[in-house]
Design a protein around this motif. Structure first.
Motif, PDB file in Angstrom:
ATOM      1  N   UNK A   1      -8.411   7.546  -8.319  1.00  0.00           N
ATOM      2  CA  UNK A   1      -9.370   6.780  -9.113  1.00  0.00           C
ATOM      3  C   UNK A   1      -8.921   6.682 -10.567  1.00  0.00           C
ATOM      4  N   UNK A   2      -8.416   7.797 -11.105  1.00  0.00           N
ATOM      5  CA  UNK A   2      -7.949   7.768 -12.495  1.00  0.00           C
ATOM      6  C   UNK A   2      -6.783   6.808 -12.660  1.00  0.00           C
ATOM      7  N   UNK A   3      -5.873   6.783 -11.691  1.00  0.00           N
ATOM      8  CA  UNK A   3      -4.740   5.858 -11.769  1.00  0.00           C
ATOM      9  C   UNK A   3      -5.224   4.418 -11.846  1.00  0.00           C
ATOM     10  N   UNK A   4      -6.191   4.054 -11.000  1.00  0.00           N
ATOM     11  CA  UNK A   4      -6.714   2.678 -11.013  1.00  0.00           C
ATOM     12  C   UNK A   4      -7.406   2.348 -12.332  1.00  0.00           C
ATOM     13  N   UNK A   5      -8.213   3.294 -12.836  1.00  0.00           N
ATOM     14  CA  UNK A   5      -8.963   3.052 -14.080  1.00  0.00           C
ATOM     15  C   UNK A   5      -8.011   2.868 -15.256  1.00  0.00           C
ATOM     16  N   UNK A   6      -7.005   3.744 -15.374  1.00  0.00           N
ATOM     17  CA  UNK A   6      -6.129   3.688 -16.542  1.00  0.00           C
ATOM     18  C   UNK A   6      -5.118   2.550 -16.445  1.00  0.00           C
ATOM     19  N   UNK A   7      -4.738   2.159 -15.242  1.00  0.00           N
ATOM     20  CA  UNK A   7      -3.879   0.983 -15.119  1.00  0.00           C
ATOM     21  C   UNK A   7      -4.618  -0.251 -15.604  1.00  0.00           C
ATOM     22  N   UNK A   8      -5.897  -0.361 -15.205  1.00  0.00           N
ATOM     23  CA  UNK A   8      -6.692  -1.505 -15.638  1.00  0.00           C
ATOM     24  C   UNK A   8      -6.967  -1.459 -17.142  1.00  0.00           C
ATOM     25  N   UNK A   9      -7.290  -0.258 -17.650  1.00  0.00           N
ATOM     26  CA  UNK A   9      -7.617  -0.135 -19.071  1.00  0.00           C
ATOM     27  C   UNK A   9      -6.407  -0.389 -19.963  1.00  0.00           C
ATOM     28  N   UNK A  10      -5.206   0.063 -19.535  1.00  0.00           N
ATOM     29  CA  UNK A  10      -4.009  -0.087 -20.362  1.00  0.00           C
ATOM     30  C   UNK A  10      -3.319  -1.423 -20.160  1.00  0.00           C
ATOM     31  N   UNK A  11      -3.948  -2.286 -19.349  1.00  0.00           N
ATOM     32  CA  UNK A  11      -3.384  -3.627 -19.120  1.00  0.00           C
ATOM     33  C   UNK A  11      -1.954  -3.529 -18.588  1.00  0.00           C
ATOM     34  N   UNK A  12      -1.757  -2.566 -17.688  1.00  0.00           N
ATOM     35  CA  UNK A  12      -0.434  -2.328 -17.129  1.00  0.00           C
ATOM     36  C   UNK A  12      -0.432  -2.692 -15.656  1.00  0.00           C
ATOM     37  N   UNK A  13       0.699  -2.578 -15.047  1.00  0.00           N
ATOM     38  CA  UNK A  13       0.823  -2.756 -13.613  1.00  0.00           C
ATOM     39  C   UNK A  13       1.503  -1.521 -13.014  1.00  0.00           C
ATOM     40  N   UNK A  14       1.232  -1.287 -11.758  1.00  0.00           N
ATOM     41  CA  UNK A  14       1.778  -0.106 -11.106  1.00  0.00           C
ATOM     42  C   UNK A  14       3.287  -0.219 -10.974  1.00  0.00           C
ATOM     43  N   UNK A  15       3.967   0.850 -11.342  1.00  0.00           N
ATOM     44  CA  UNK A  15       5.396   0.893 -11.077  1.00  0.00           C
ATOM     45  C   UNK A  15       5.614   1.241  -9.609  1.00  0.00           C
ATOM     46  N   UNK A  16       6.793   0.969  -9.115  1.00  0.00           N
ATOM     47  CA  UNK A  16       7.097   1.281  -7.721  1.00  0.00           C
ATOM     48  C   UNK A  16       7.015   2.783  -7.463  1.00  0.00           C
ATOM     49  N   UNK A  17       7.390   3.587  -8.476  1.00  0.00           N
ATOM     50  CA  UNK A  17       7.340   5.041  -8.326  1.00  0.00           C
ATOM     51  C   UNK A  17       5.902   5.522  -8.172  1.00  0.00           C
TER      52      UNK A  17
END
Length: 680
Positions: A183-199
């Motif tokens: 859940x934290x990964x999803x929230x902070x990816x959205x908040x930081x305007x980033x996209x998930x890296x393959x890693x």
């Protein structure tokens, strides 16, 4: 850009202009340091604290989260931090913890500071908690009313809608903890305007890898900011009176009624706290025992590099000496004697030989030639080692090799490590838990090297008795590295030393696990003590170490010195002088070599202990062998040495050793005799 600091990474968009900072609100004692460590390891981005430097780090570039305890401690109101556009107005992370646990945990932090312990290192005694419980519960920062006020403030603030609740109790559970990480990964990816890296995508899909990351973050292997708190007496569950339990339950029920329609998730968490308090929090209505007044905590004397440190304390008003030993002394002579004792005691505890000179010495490698230490800006390199692995010898060699001073995290609580000109700082963490490097780095960001780190290794069969020998020398009043404990003494304390305490095999293993698995230090240079003291491998190791430290210091080596370093005769002579000179540089010019007061011996172990050492070495080799063939080769040499060289002890245990003689401070007695003679 791709930022690589944690065990996972997030990729920023090309149009990166500074993502907003997310507030993480919590009541003191709710485990915020653990969550900051976990977030930093998950995202690879920085986290900050509103209490550090007035909150200025919160708005620094590449900072994702800012921790606050407002309004519980009334420090750092969020609306006062600028610029306002740096903070997210769509996301808030709210960390919760049962007040029955959070209140004593928060006050425990204050108790540690009052008694000069590191944060999260000790647990206050149960009697201390019972004695101060009533005042803590009703008044001050850690009261139940401040706990409720924290929830009310952040749920009534329209600028910060809560997007994620993090119950501390669920973080500690393996199943719910890994789900919270997702859940934290999803929230902070959205908040930081980033996209998930393959890693990161692979790790979030891999349940085993996610659980391993959660476990590493929980035990401080990622970031290293959290240390496990240990109790100085039996572990206990904080108790409350019946009236205090009823007050807690009523406060939580009022919050449930207030927010049941607005936040079902918060309501569910609070109902769990009600059940936990009813079922598991013990009632203690016994009267608090009236104990005699205890002495105040001993004040910590710290050396600050300021003009005030050499000033004498002000004279007190004249009064008659109270000590019977000073009855025949005048008032002036009594003051002279007391001040002399204070100065000697302070120098004995806080005397250091490193980091004081303004100009470095010449050094064999000539790295420091023509350098003013006050103008240097190269980073400090960490030297990690298990106690008894020869760190003093290596520090002496590095200081004589480079000409730059070296320091020790055990001296002045590590305050000298970030001094300008220091090229090396020694630590035994996590074996002795004295100084966590992450805490030193938190107060001195960008001061320590992330490109290289030295890991000094030694065969545990030799390092464990060597570390214990240092303790024996202190106990029996010998100079450090001057005597070797008797063979029967080692056999008497061997079993306890091997299985418990700082010098145990488990702590030797934890050193390798912590530094090998720490993502903050990806480039380790292994220095086996056996190679350092080998006539063939030692000079080659010095040559390699010179190149590494010169690169860290970013200082050129002259052609003449370069030729000298690569001259096998010259470097072998330097290595031989450094090794045979003992701790020459670090010990004030004295050649100190350890000698034995009986026939020399190789420390022996039982069959079970030898097999346990071989099992631990094999486990480490299997775990890190694919990542580091060099470490695997070193461990294989240790296993062979244990099998071939280390003797097995089949004899019955020896009798207890004689107790150490009492220490007599002759310099105090001589001073008193001189003053009495002058008076006569």
């Amino acid at each position: 850009r791709r930022i690589r600091r944690g065990s996972s990474t997030m990729e920023e968009d090309d149009n990166y202009g500074g993502f907003p900072v997310v507030w993480m609100a919590s009541f003191p004692g709710s485990g915020s340091e653990l969550i900051l460590n976990l977030i930093s390891g998950l995202t690879g981005l920085r986290t900050a604290d509103v209490h550090v430097n007035g909150g200025t780090r919160c708005t620094a570039p590449q900072n994702l989260v800012c921790k606050t305890h407002y309004p519980a401690d009334d420090e750092g109101r969020p609306s006062e931090l600028t610029p306002r556009h740096r903070f997210s107005n769509t996301t808030l992370v709210f960390l919760l913890r049962n007040p029955a646990r959070a209140i004593p945990s928060g006050h425990n932090w204050l108790w540690e500071h009052e008694h000069h312990q590191f944060s999260h290192s000790m647990k206050m005694p149960l009697e201390y908690w019972r004695e101060h419980r009533a005042g803590i519960f009703e008044h001050g920062v850690f009261s139940i009313h401040k706990w409720a006020e924290t929830i009310d403030f952040w749920h009534s603030e329209p600028l910060y809608p809560t997007r994620l609740y993090i119950p501390y109790e669920q973080v500690l559970d393996a199943a719910s903890g890994t789900e919270l990480v997702r859940q934290m990964a999803d929230i902070f990816i959205e908040s930081s305007r980033s996209r998930r890296s393959s890693e990161l995508e692979k790790k979030l899909q891999n349940t085993t890898a996610l659980k391993e990351f959660w476990n590493d973050a929980l035990h401080g292997k990622i970031g290293g900011r959290r240390s496990k708190r240990r109790a100085n007496d039996k572990s206990y569950v904080p108790s409350y009176t019946m009236q205090q339990k009823q007050v807690m339950l009523q406060v939580i029920r009022d919050l449930i009624a207030k927010y049941s329609s607005k936040s079902p998730e918060l309501t569910k968490i609070l109902k769990g706290y009600v059940k936990e308090i009813q079922d598991n929090v013990p009632i203690d209505d016994k009267p608090v025992p009236t104990s005699p007044p205890k002495a105040e905590p001993t004040p910590v004397i710290e050396e600050h590099l300021s003009e005030e440190k050499n000033k004498e304390p002000p004279l007190e008003q004249p009064k008659a000496p109270e000590s019977p030993n000073h009855e025949s002394l005048s008032f002036h002579e009594s003051k002279v004697l007391s001040r002399f004792k204070e100065r000697v005691a302070a120098n004995r505890v806080f005397h250091h030989n490193t980091g004081r000179q303004k100009k470095p010495g010449p050094g064999f490698a000539g790295i420091s030639e023509g350098v003013n230490m006050t103008e240097t800006n190269f980073p400090v390199v960490w030297l990690a080692s298990f106690p008894g692995s020869g760190s003093e010898l290596l520090l002496s060699l590095v200081q004589e090799l480079t000409g730059f001073p070296v320091s020790d995290i055990h001296n002045s609580q590590g305050l000298q490590c970030p001094n300008k000109g220091n090229i090396l700082c020694k630590t035994h963490f996590p074996a002795d838990r004295v100084g966590n490097p992450a805490r030193i780095e938190a107060d001195n960001p960008y001061r320590f090297s992330r490109s290289v780190m030295l890991l000094l290794l030694r065969n545990p069969a030799r390092a464990i008795p060597s570390g214990k020998n240092w303790e024996w020398e202190k106990l029996y009043h010998h100079a450090t590295h001057s005597m070797k404990m008797p063979h029967d003494y080692w056999r008497f304390i061997r079993n306890e030393t091997f299985s418990e305490g700082v010098f145990s095999l488990a702590h030797w293993k934890s050193m390798i696990d912590y530094w090998q698995g720490n993502a903050s230090y990806p480039d380790l240079m292994y220095i086996p003590y056996e190679d350092l003291t080998n006539p063939t491998k030692g000079p080659l190791l010095v040559e390699r170490l010179t190149a590494v430290l010169a690169k860290v210091a970013q200082l050129p080596i002259s052609p003449q010195v370069d030729a000298q370093i690569h001259n096998q005769t010259e470097i072998a002579t330097f290595w031989n002088n450094s090794l045979n000179g003992g701790k020459k540089v670090r010990r004030g010019g004295q050649n100190i070599r350890r000698k034995s007061d009986n026939s020399s011996y190789v420390p022996c172990y039982t069959d079970e202990q030898k097999q346990e050492m071989l099992h631990v070495i094999k486990e480490l080799s299997d775990k890190y062998g694919s990542k580091s063939p060099e470490l695997k080769s070193i461990l294989a040499g240790y296993a062979n040495d244990i099998q071939v060289t280390i003797p097995t002890d089949h004899d019955p245990p020896p009798p207890p050793p004689p107790p150490p003689r009492p220490m007599i401070h002759h310099h105090f007695n001589r001073t008193e005799q001189r003053l009495k003679y002058r008076q006569k």
